[in-house]
Design a protein around this motif. Sequence first.
Motif, mmCIF file in Angstrom:
data_model
loop_
_atom_site.group_PDB
_atom_site.id
_atom_site.type_symbol
_atom_site.label_atom_id
_atom_site.label_comp_id
_atom_site.label_asym_id
_atom_site.label_seq_id
_atom_site.Cartn_x
_atom_site.Cartn_y
_atom_site.Cartn_z
ATOM 1 N N PRO A 1 -0.733 -6.346 1.916
ATOM 2 C CA PRO A 1 -1.595 -7.131 2.812
ATOM 3 C C PRO A 1 -0.937 -8.380 3.386
ATOM 4 C CG PRO A 1 -2.241 -7.433 0.516
ATOM 5 C CD PRO A 1 -1.226 -6.332 0.532
ATOM 6 N N VAL A 2 0.037 -8.940 2.695
ATOM 7 C CA VAL A 2 0.665 -10.167 3.190
ATOM 8 C C VAL A 2 1.717 -9.848 4.252
ATOM 9 C CG1 VAL A 2 1.854 -12.291 2.568
ATOM 10 C CG2 VAL A 2 0.262 -11.247 0.942
ATOM 11 N N LEU A 3 2.649 -8.951 3.934
ATOM 12 C CA LEU A 3 3.637 -8.552 4.938
ATOM 13 C C LEU A 3 2.957 -7.846 6.108
ATOM 14 C CD1 LEU A 3 6.649 -7.272 2.793
ATOM 15 C CD2 LEU A 3 6.468 -9.396 4.090
ATOM 16 N N GLY A 4 1.927 -7.067 5.823
ATOM 17 C CA GLY A 4 1.189 -6.413 6.894
ATOM 18 C C GLY A 4 0.509 -7.422 7.791
ATOM 19 N N GLY A 5 -0.083 -8.451 7.196
ATOM 20 C CA GLY A 5 -0.731 -9.482 7.989
ATOM 21 C C GLY A 5 0.246 -10.237 8.867
ATOM 22 N N LEU A 6 1.408 -10.527 8.336
ATOM 23 C CA LEU A 6 2.438 -11.191 9.141
ATOM 24 C C LEU A 6 2.856 -10.319 10.318
ATOM 25 C CD1 LEU A 6 4.699 -12.766 6.367
ATOM 26 C CD2 LEU A 6 3.405 -14.014 8.117
ATOM 27 N N PHE A 7 2.992 -9.023 10.083
ATOM 28 C CA PHE A 7 3.352 -8.088 11.152
ATOM 29 C C PHE A 7 2.266 -8.095 12.238
ATOM 30 C CE2 PHE A 7 3.277 -3.975 13.214
ATOM 31 C CZ PHE A 7 4.613 -3.649 13.398
ATOM 32 N N ILE A 8 1.020 -8.058 11.816
ATOM 33 C CA ILE A 8 -0.097 -8.059 12.765
ATOM 34 C C ILE A 8 -0.113 -9.348 13.584
ATOM 35 C CG2 ILE A 8 -2.618 -8.281 12.848
ATOM 36 C CD1 ILE A 8 -2.705 -6.155 10.619
ATOM 37 N N HIS A 9 0.096 -10.469 12.923
ATOM 38 C CA HIS A 9 0.107 -11.740 13.650
ATOM 39 C C HIS A 9 1.262 -11.781 14.653
ATOM 40 C CE1 HIS A 9 1.141 -16.106 14.051
ATOM 41 N NE2 HIS A 9 -0.116 -16.114 14.404
ATOM 42 N N GLY B 1 -6.500 -5.032 -0.637
ATOM 43 C CA GLY B 1 -6.152 -6.295 0.004
ATOM 44 C C GLY B 1 -6.233 -6.320 1.511
ATOM 45 N N ALA B 2 -6.721 -5.242 2.135
ATOM 46 C CA ALA B 2 -6.731 -5.189 3.604
ATOM 47 C C ALA B 2 -7.597 -6.272 4.228
ATOM 48 C CB ALA B 2 -7.201 -3.812 4.074
ATOM 49 N N VAL B 3 -8.550 -6.826 3.488
ATOM 50 C CA VAL B 3 -9.401 -7.883 4.033
ATOM 51 C C VAL B 3 -8.573 -9.072 4.505
ATOM 52 C CG1 VAL B 3 -9.790 -8.889 1.754
ATOM 53 C CG2 VAL B 3 -11.419 -9.328 3.576
ATOM 54 N N LEU B 4 -7.381 -9.286 3.922
ATOM 55 C CA LEU B 4 -6.539 -10.393 4.354
ATOM 56 C C LEU B 4 -6.136 -10.277 5.821
ATOM 57 C CD1 LEU B 4 -6.326 -11.591 1.506
ATOM 58 C CD2 LEU B 4 -3.860 -11.796 1.869
ATOM 59 N N PHE B 5 -6.136 -9.069 6.357
ATOM 60 C CA PHE B 5 -5.786 -8.891 7.768
ATOM 61 C C PHE B 5 -6.706 -9.712 8.666
ATOM 62 C CE2 PHE B 5 -3.506 -4.479 7.623
ATOM 63 C CZ PHE B 5 -2.548 -5.024 6.797
ATOM 64 N N ALA B 6 -7.956 -9.926 8.237
ATOM 65 C CA ALA B 6 -8.891 -10.702 9.051
ATOM 66 C C ALA B 6 -8.376 -12.113 9.286
ATOM 67 C CB ALA B 6 -10.262 -10.743 8.378
ATOM 68 N N ALA B 7 -7.756 -12.697 8.267
ATOM 69 C CA ALA B 7 -7.245 -14.058 8.408
ATOM 70 C C ALA B 7 -6.103 -14.115 9.414
ATOM 71 C CB ALA B 7 -6.776 -14.581 7.043
ATOM 72 N N PHE B 8 -5.218 -13.137 9.361
ATOM 73 C CA PHE B 8 -4.086 -13.116 10.291
ATOM 74 C C PHE B 8 -4.553 -12.816 11.719
ATOM 75 C CE2 PHE B 8 -2.036 -12.358 6.199
ATOM 76 C CZ PHE B 8 -0.921 -13.173 6.274
ATOM 77 N N LEU B 9 -5.527 -11.929 11.849
ATOM 78 C CA LEU B 9 -6.085 -11.645 13.174
ATOM 79 C C LEU B 9 -6.769 -12.881 13.743
ATOM 80 C CD1 LEU B 9 -7.532 -8.111 12.409
ATOM 81 C CD2 LEU B 9 -5.876 -8.601 14.226
ATOM 82 N N ALA B 10 -7.537 -13.562 12.911
ATOM 83 C CA ALA B 10 -8.230 -14.760 13.373
ATOM 84 C C ALA B 10 -7.241 -15.849 13.765
ATOM 85 C CB ALA B 10 -9.169 -15.265 12.280
ATOM 86 N N MET B 11 -6.140 -15.957 13.042
ATOM 87 C CA MET B 11 -5.123 -16.938 13.385
ATOM 88 C C MET B 11 -4.552 -16.647 14.779
ATOM 89 S SD MET B 11 -1.861 -18.227 11.112
ATOM 90 C CE MET B 11 -1.195 -16.573 10.862
ATOM 91 N N GLY B 12 -4.296 -15.370 15.062
ATOM 92 C CA GLY B 12 -3.808 -15.007 16.387
ATOM 93 C C GLY B 12 -4.821 -15.308 17.472
ATOM 94 N N HIS C 1 2.702 -9.278 16.126
ATOM 95 C CA HIS C 1 2.531 -8.295 17.196
ATOM 96 C C HIS C 1 1.132 -8.358 17.825
ATOM 97 C CE1 HIS C 1 6.359 -6.155 16.617
ATOM 98 N NE2 HIS C 1 6.194 -6.392 15.334
ATOM 99 N N TYR C 2 0.456 -9.461 17.650
ATOM 100 C CA TYR C 2 -0.917 -9.587 18.151
ATOM 101 C C TYR C 2 -1.016 -9.224 19.638
ATOM 102 C CZ TYR C 2 -5.474 -11.806 19.056
ATOM 103 O OH TYR C 2 -6.777 -12.053 19.421
ATOM 104 N N ASP C 3 -0.083 -9.690 20.434
ATOM 105 C CA ASP C 3 -0.138 -9.444 21.883
ATOM 106 C C ASP C 3 0.241 -8.011 22.247
ATOM 107 O OD1 ASP C 3 -0.980 -12.011 22.674
ATOM 108 O OD2 ASP C 3 1.064 -12.778 22.468
ATOM 109 N N ASP C 4 0.735 -7.241 21.296
ATOM 110 C CA ASP C 4 1.113 -5.861 21.575
ATOM 111 C C ASP C 4 -0.034 -4.877 21.352
ATOM 112 O OD1 ASP C 4 3.707 -6.742 22.083
ATOM 113 O OD2 ASP C 4 4.300 -6.509 19.986
#
Length: 215
Positions: A93-101, A119-130, A103-106
């Motif tokens: 979830p942490v490395l995945g979240g960083l990847f999502i953040h 741990g997938a819920v952590l993706f919400a934090a990275f998405l919200a940051m973007g 590549h947000y514009d992609d």
Amino acid sequence: MKNGAGAGADTRKPSRQRVTFDRLSGAVEAAARARAYPAQLASLAGEMTLWCERHRLPALASMVDHLEPPRRFDQTSAQPKPQKDGSVHFSDPVLGGLFIHHHYDDFQWPALIDGPKTGAVLFAAFLAMGAHERGEHLSIAFLGTDDRPAEAARLLYGEGRSLMEGDADVVRHSQRIAVEKADVESLLLLEEPLAETVPCNVALMDRLLAISAAA
């Protein structure tokens, strides 16, 4: 007898208590480091878990599920892996979240993301940051698991505020997240994030401490 202590007194610890931001994020960080996460990633795990909890998402429970199995983090195998069909396989979830953040514009919106088993819920934090960096608003839906396929829960996010709708248990165990940009008009009821302290299940904190102590 003083203060009711004595025969018949209930001496059990409360099941829930309010904890400080530093205590919650620090407990997650220590458990992550005990599982061999590098210091920077462990700190990020704590920060993003705290972000989710402040926005009423059950990230602490989800991260306990992720960190509790006695396995060491391996950064090479945990890296997101792009697939031939254009999707990405996420195992962390942490490395995945960083990847999502990153590549947000992609993303092609609306987007469907299959996260790690835990741990997938952590993706919400990275998405919200973007979204916050771009002044955008998001609807983040956590889709039901195999044994609860018809269920879903949702986080609406915009400008630092949010609204959690649905069953927190669905969010905790969800691996599939549907994300779309939301209209400002749909975000009028958003709430401020929790301030100063967050409610916490004592048993979850105890399990994190056990992970750290076993290192």
